[in-house]
Every structure is written in structure tokens, then in C-alpha cells.
Design a protein around this motif. Structure first.
Motif, PDB file in Angstrom:
ATOM      1  N   GLN A   6       0.758  -1.424   0.066  1.00 16.12           N
ATOM      2  CA  GLN A   6      -0.142   0.055  -0.099  1.00 16.12           C
ATOM      3  C   GLN A   6       0.769   1.316  -0.149  1.00 16.12           C
ATOM      4  O   GLN A   6       1.786   1.273   0.840  1.00 16.12           O
ATOM      5  CB  GLN A   6      -0.801   0.233   1.317  1.00 16.12           C
ATOM      6  CG  GLN A   6      -2.149  -0.741   1.169  1.00 16.12           C
ATOM      7  CD  GLN A   6      -2.942  -0.511   2.392  1.00 16.12           C
ATOM      8  OE1 GLN A   6      -3.285  -1.467   3.002  1.00 16.12           O
ATOM      9  NE2 GLN A   6      -3.433   0.846   2.551  1.00 16.12           N
ATOM     10  N   CYS A  23      -3.144   0.115  -3.780  1.00 19.45           N
ATOM     11  CA  CYS A  23      -2.787  -1.190  -3.181  1.00 19.45           C
ATOM     12  C   CYS A  23      -2.608  -1.943  -4.490  1.00 19.45           C
ATOM     13  O   CYS A  23      -3.399  -2.062  -5.396  1.00 19.45           O
ATOM     14  CB  CYS A  23      -4.363  -1.620  -2.735  1.00 19.45           C
ATOM     15  SG  CYS A  23      -3.979  -3.189  -1.963  1.00 19.45           S
ATOM     16  N   TRP A  35     -11.179  -3.399   0.671  1.00 19.50           N
ATOM     17  CA  TRP A  35     -10.790  -2.211   1.301  1.00 19.50           C
ATOM     18  C   TRP A  35     -11.447  -2.306   2.864  1.00 19.50           C
ATOM     19  O   TRP A  35     -12.744  -2.256   2.606  1.00 19.50           O
ATOM     20  CB  TRP A  35     -11.148  -0.871   0.467  1.00 19.50           C
ATOM     21  CG  TRP A  35     -10.117  -0.679  -0.474  1.00 19.50           C
ATOM     22  CD1 TRP A  35     -10.473  -1.005  -1.936  1.00 19.50           C
ATOM     23  CD2 TRP A  35      -8.869  -0.084  -0.517  1.00 19.50           C
ATOM     24  NE1 TRP A  35      -9.422  -0.874  -2.704  1.00 19.50           N
ATOM     25  CE2 TRP A  35      -8.538  -0.146  -1.921  1.00 19.50           C
ATOM     26  CE3 TRP A  35      -7.944   0.417   0.468  1.00 19.50           C
ATOM     27  CZ2 TRP A  35      -7.185   0.365  -2.213  1.00 19.50           C
ATOM     28  CZ3 TRP A  35      -6.984   0.772   0.064  1.00 19.50           C
ATOM     29  CH2 TRP A  35      -6.521   0.954  -1.236  1.00 19.50           C
ATOM     30  N   SER A  50     -13.366  -4.589  -4.266  1.00 16.65           N
ATOM     31  CA  SER A  50     -13.140  -3.844  -5.598  1.00 16.65           C
ATOM     32  C   SER A  50     -12.837  -5.191  -6.711  1.00 16.65           C
ATOM     33  O   SER A  50     -12.000  -6.068  -6.140  1.00 16.65           O
ATOM     34  CB  SER A  50     -11.796  -3.271  -5.440  1.00 16.65           C
ATOM     35  OG  SER A  50     -11.102  -2.801  -6.528  1.00 16.65           O
ATOM     36  N   HIS A  71     -10.443  -0.274  -9.935  1.00 14.74           N
ATOM     37  CA  HIS A  71      -9.578  -1.669 -10.057  1.00 14.74           C
ATOM     38  C   HIS A  71      -9.280  -1.736 -11.328  1.00 14.74           C
ATOM     39  O   HIS A  71      -9.698  -2.569 -12.092  1.00 14.74           O
ATOM     40  CB  HIS A  71     -10.464  -2.827  -9.409  1.00 14.74           C
ATOM     41  CG  HIS A  71      -9.619  -3.909  -9.265  1.00 14.74           C
ATOM     42  ND1 HIS A  71      -9.792  -4.921  -8.096  1.00 14.74           N
ATOM     43  CD2 HIS A  71      -8.353  -4.415  -9.754  1.00 14.74           C
ATOM     44  CE1 HIS A  71      -8.966  -5.878  -7.798  1.00 14.74           C
ATOM     45  NE2 HIS A  71      -8.107  -5.701  -9.014  1.00 14.74           N
ATOM     46  N   SER A  77      -5.532  -1.584  -7.146  1.00 17.10           N
ATOM     47  CA  SER A  77      -6.643  -1.079  -6.934  1.00 17.10           C
ATOM     48  C   SER A  77      -6.290   0.280  -6.208  1.00 17.10           C
ATOM     49  O   SER A  77      -5.560  -0.060  -5.538  1.00 17.10           O
ATOM     50  CB  SER A  77      -7.627  -2.121  -5.817  1.00 17.10           C
ATOM     51  OG  SER A  77      -8.866  -1.171  -5.388  1.00 17.10           O
ATOM     52  N   CYS A  94      -5.941  -2.618   2.539  1.00 25.43           N
ATOM     53  CA  CYS A  94      -6.423  -3.070   1.481  1.00 25.43           C
ATOM     54  C   CYS A  94      -5.993  -4.680   1.618  1.00 25.43           C
ATOM     55  O   CYS A  94      -5.038  -4.961   2.302  1.00 25.43           O
ATOM     56  CB  CYS A  94      -6.001  -2.554   0.277  1.00 25.43           C
ATOM     57  SG  CYS A  94      -4.289  -2.988  -0.200  1.00 25.43           S
TER      58      CYS A  94
END
Lengths: 117, 115
Positions: A6, A23, A35, A50, A71, A77, A94
Motif C-alpha cells: 500500500q 494497493c 478495502w 473492488s 481496479h 486497486s 487493503c
């Protein structure tokens, strides 16, 4: 094990601005990423799922116009907190599963701490 | 709907003592069960997981957990706690291994270790 990254790990922004959190699955492909949001001393609450190439699925009570999820690829994402306010300050995490695997294990990023002034 | 309950919000044990963290789940079938640990300001690390088979599963850092279907429980244990085990522990459940199935977390148990 698989790695989920992340970025940024910490971000401070002014009220009214937008913040994007990325992410990435570094060594596997993920058609689905999740998430989560975590307030201090509380559990992780799922915000949205996502889906690569399609719209995200939001949990009840989560504003999709507030928390934009994209995404665009099998390894990335993004979560954008739009017009952030102090109450959006939180720890965002995430996670993803390896699409090719079948272990059910969810791999987590290290989280992004958002502080809105 | 699935749910996960961790009855103990905060537990304090002495270093070297044994530990048991409780987790109960509510689900129609046998779900996939997990225990994660989170250090302050960090992400989550998987300790162990149960999918099927032997109901006693071994994890990392000397942790183990036992799945008891009759009690809908998946309690985490460690025979001798180390100071470095102080952290937040989360039990989680998902209905199957499908990539789109979301993971539902319990409220967490904060473990403090006394010297």
C-alpha cells in the motif's frame, strides 16, 4: 507468502482535498481486492469489494461517491477519499486473494493512515 | 448473516503464562476460519487458518487453534506467552475459498503481557 503493498503509508491533508491510496499485489494477480477501514482501538470494517474491470461493491452505509474505488488492472486497486473531512481520518487497509490460488487466505497491505486537518 | 464474536476485549497475562483467546462464529455451514495479529500501526499478519481436516491447527510463533464445531468456536492458544506477543488479535471468517468472498472480522482482543 504473497505480498500486498500500500502507498502511501501515511498521509496528512487539508479538509476538502482528495487523497488517493494505492494497493498493489506484487507477486500475484487479484481479480478482487477488499478495502477495510479501522478506527483507533476498533476492528476492521469492510468498506467495499473492488472488482477488476467492473464497479466496486460497497457495504451498506459506505458512500460510493465519497470513497471512489478503481481496479484497473489485476494488480492494482485505488481508493480515493474525495473532499476529505476530519471524520475521514482513519487507518485504511487493503487486502487481496491470489486469483489462481485456492487457499482462501487473504493477504493484507500494511495500511495507510489518513489524517485530515 | 455471518458474524464473529470475540468476547474478550482486553486480556493481560504474565510472560511465560499460557494464553487462550476466544472466538465464536455464527454461520450455517463450516466456514474458513483465520486468526490474524496486528501490531500498533501495522497491517495484519496471518497466524493460522482452518479449512478442513484436523481440527487442531498449528500456526506461526508457537500459536495453535482448535476448531470445535459443536461450540462454533475457534479459540487461539499459546502455552507460553512472550513479551513480543503483545498486540491485537483478530478472528475472522469467510464462507469458502472463493476469491470474491469477503472476510468478516471479530472485534479483536488486545493482549498485554506483564513482565
Amino acid at each position: 507468502g504473497a505480498v500486498v503493498s500500500q502507498h502511501p503509508s501515511r498521509v496528512i491533508c487539508k479538509s476538502g482535498t482528495s487523497v488517493k491510496i494505492e494497493c498493489r499485489s506484487l507477486d500475484f494477480q487479484a481479480t478482487t481486492m477488499f478495502w477495510y477501514r479501522q478506527f483507533p482501538k476498533q476492528s476492521l470494517m469492510l468498506m467495499a469489494t473492488s472488482n477488476e474491470g467492473s464497479k466496486a461493491t460497497y457495504e451498506q452505509g459506505v458512500e460510493k461517491d465519497k470513497f471512489l474505488i478503481n481496479h484497473a488492472s489485476l494488480t492494482l486497486s485505488t481508493l480515493t477519499v474525495t473532499s476529505a473531512h476530519p471524520e475521514d481520518s482513519s487507518f485504511y487497509i487493503c487486502s487481496a486473494r491470489d486469483s489462481a490460488g485456492n487457499t482462501g487466505e487473504l493477504f493484507f497491505g500494511e495500511g495507510s493512515r489518513l489524517t485530515v486537518l | 448473516a455471518q458474524s464473529v464474536t470475540q468476547p474478550d476485549i482486553h486480556i493481560t497475562v504474565s510472560e511465560g503464562a499460557s494464553l487462550e483467546l476466544r472466538c465464536n462464529y455464527s454461520y450455517g455451514a463450516t466456514p474458513y476460519l483465520f486468526w490474524y495479529v496486528q501490531s500498533p500501526g501495522q497491517g495484519l499478519q496471518l497466524l493460522l487458518k482452518y479449512f478442513s481436516g484436523d481440527t487442531l491447527v498449528q500456526g506461526i510463533k508457537g500459536f495453535e487453534a482448535e476448531f470445535k464445531r459443536s461450540q462454533s468456536s475457534f479459540n487461539l492458544r499459546k502455552p507460553s506467552v512472550h513479551w513480543s506477543d503483545a498486540a491485537e488479535y483478530f478472528c475472522a471468517v469467510t464462507p469458502s475459498s472463493g476469491a470474491t468472498n469477503k472476510l468478516i472480522f471479530g472485534t479483536g482482543t488486545l493482549l498485554a503481557v506483564q513482565p
